[in-house]
Write an enzyme that holds these catalytic residues in place. Structure first.
Site: not given
Ligand SMILES: *Cc1c(COP(=O)(O)O)cnc(C)c1O
Length: 443
Positions: A115-116, A119, A135, A137, A296, A333, A340
């Site tokens: 998503r980001y 990471r 949950c 998920r 959520d 989120d 987020k």
């Molecule tokens: C929460 C999350 C992260 C990590 O987010 P940080 O803000 O760096 O802790 C990475 N990928 C996904 C898809 C997430 O939901």
């Protein structure tokens, strides 16, 4: 007075020898999941019994250790509400979704959410030590037929190898710490073989549901994969027992920085006094509150939802009132995969070209004079500016501020506003690289 950190065991477990009670395998194999089992520990309400008899309910399982934290005579016990289903789970609500974070849409290969820019989230198992009723998920978690999928794992590793912008891998699920020790070790070994992965993170509720799993042997194994960070998940001060404190101490001593992620839950922790006690107790056991999440929009969790304003009120009651280390970031989120988004009280009241007006946690209002001459560092000679890592298609507002782009526009913006067919172009429009929304391209 701070609440004491204690150890508890429900009366029905009084005769279990310590070596069994403290063995995580015993805890896993003695989990409770039927009305009949649970009734031996708690008096069930009608609503709970009804839910437990529903065959297609999201999976129920509670470790003997965790159920022992519940006051059996309190139907509103905050630990109980997190883990024992009620018939309210069957209630639908406006805006309810199955995959509210659109994780499946952000998965280039099954179980990996990218998503980001730098990471990824890696879903390594669908199993947990116990199952949280809210949950996020629940659509995939709890399926007893799937523990670890080797084929998916190999595809995830392949994706990571060919995606050098990923420098941070977050292992979650399910709960990575319920994996067989050998599999967890293999997983970490394979990730560490990829040179561009700088940090590994684990998100786990095992230290809370089953602290006996955090053995010295496990900590020694994890320490071989540093830098490795770990977030636990505590929502209420009653969940911080002697066993949790000891498990966190072992992990800290193994050099693992610990954080906590909580979810804001109606009737569990939607109170600034509970939250203050929680975050202070966490810092006492050297766990840094990281995020407090808005609940959520997931099926079955409607009765746990609070207004977003409740979270803002809680942060207002923490910031300045207690150690900065103890204040988490409140996060919504965003549904639909927006990711987020931090939401917080307003401290900046106004600004002009030379002054800002701010207020502090007490309501004291003051001003800060801006510098009259600001000489910024020189990006042309700055090595970090020269070598900045690209964030393809995702620079957003940072991109606008950085000067590479002038605007962000919705996909059909140009067609919609071109009513007379004349192309209105900025003199130098080519110089700007407009970033569209959706496809990542415009024009
Ligand atoms: C929460 C999350 C992260 C990590 O987010 P940080 O803000 O760096 O802790 C990475 N990928 C996904 C898809 C997430 O939901």
């Amino acid at each position: 007075m701070p609440t004491p950190i204690v150890s508890k065991r429900a009366p029905i477990y009084a005769d279990v020898p310590n070596e069994k009670w403290n063995d995580w395998r015993w805890q896993l194999s003695h989990r409770l999941n039927t009305a009949e089992d649970i009734e031996k520990v708690l008096t069930l309400t009608e609503s709970e019994r009804k839910a437990l008899q529903k065959p297609d309910l999201f999976r129920v399982d509670v470790t003997p250790y965790y159920i022992s934290l519940i006051d059996p005579n309190d139907p509103n016990d905050p630990v109980r509400k997190q883990i024992i289903p009620t018939s309210e789970e069957m209630n639908a609500f406006t805006a309810m979704m199955e995959d509210s974070l659109a994780e499946d849409r952000h998965s280039p290969v099954p179980g990996l959410v990218h998503r980001y820019p730098d990471r990824v989230l890696m879903l390594v198992t669908t199993q947990c030590a116990s199952y949280c009723r809210y949950c996020t998920r629940s659509r995939i978690v709890g399926d007893p037929g799937q523990t670890f999928n080797r084929q998916d794992f190999e595809m995830q590793i392949e994706y990571l190898k060919r995606t050098p912008q990923v420098r941070d891998v977050l292992l979650s699920g399910g709960d990575p710490l319920v994996l067989a020790p050998k599999i967890l070790e293999e997983l970490l070994t394979r990730l560490r073989e990829i040179p561009h992965i700088e940090i590994i993170r684990i998100g786990s509720r095992v230290p809370v549901f089953m602290p006996m799993r955090i053995t010295q042997e496990l900590c020694d194994m994890l320490a071989r994969f540093h830098p490795l960070w770990l977030n636990i998940h505590v929502n209420h001060p009653n969940e911080i027992s002697t066993e949790v404190a000891e498990a966190c101490d072992r992990m800290s001593r193994a050099g693992i920085p610990l954080g906590n992620q909580s979810v804001l839950l109606a009737g569990v922790n939607d109170c600034v006094h509970i939250q203050r006690e929680l975050v202070q107790k966490l810092t006492r056991i050297r766990v840094r509150p990281y995020y407090l999440y808005q609940c959520d929009l997931v099926e079955g969790a409607g009765h746990f939802r609070t207004p977003v304003a409740k979270g803002i009120e809680i942060i207002e009651g923490l910031r300045g009132h207690t150690s900065g280390y103890a204040v988490p970031q409140f996060i919504v989120d965003a549904p639909g995969g927006g990711g987020k988004i931090p939401v917080m009280p307003n401290y900046l009241l106004s600004m002009s070209d030379h002054k800002i007006i701010v207020r502090n946690y007490e309501g004291y209002i003051t001003t800060y004079e801006e510098p009259t001459e600001y000489k910024s560092h020189d990006p042309k000679t700055c090595l970090f500016c020269q070598n900045k890592r690209p964030e393809p298609g995702q620079t957003g507002l940072t991109g606008l501020l950085d000067g590479d782009q002038m605007f962000i526009k919705p996909q059909d913006f140009d067609e919609l506003h071109n009513r007379n067919g004349i192309q209105h172009r900025l003199k130098d429009e080519k110089k700007w690289k407009p970033l569209g929304i959706g496809s990542g391209e415009t024009d």
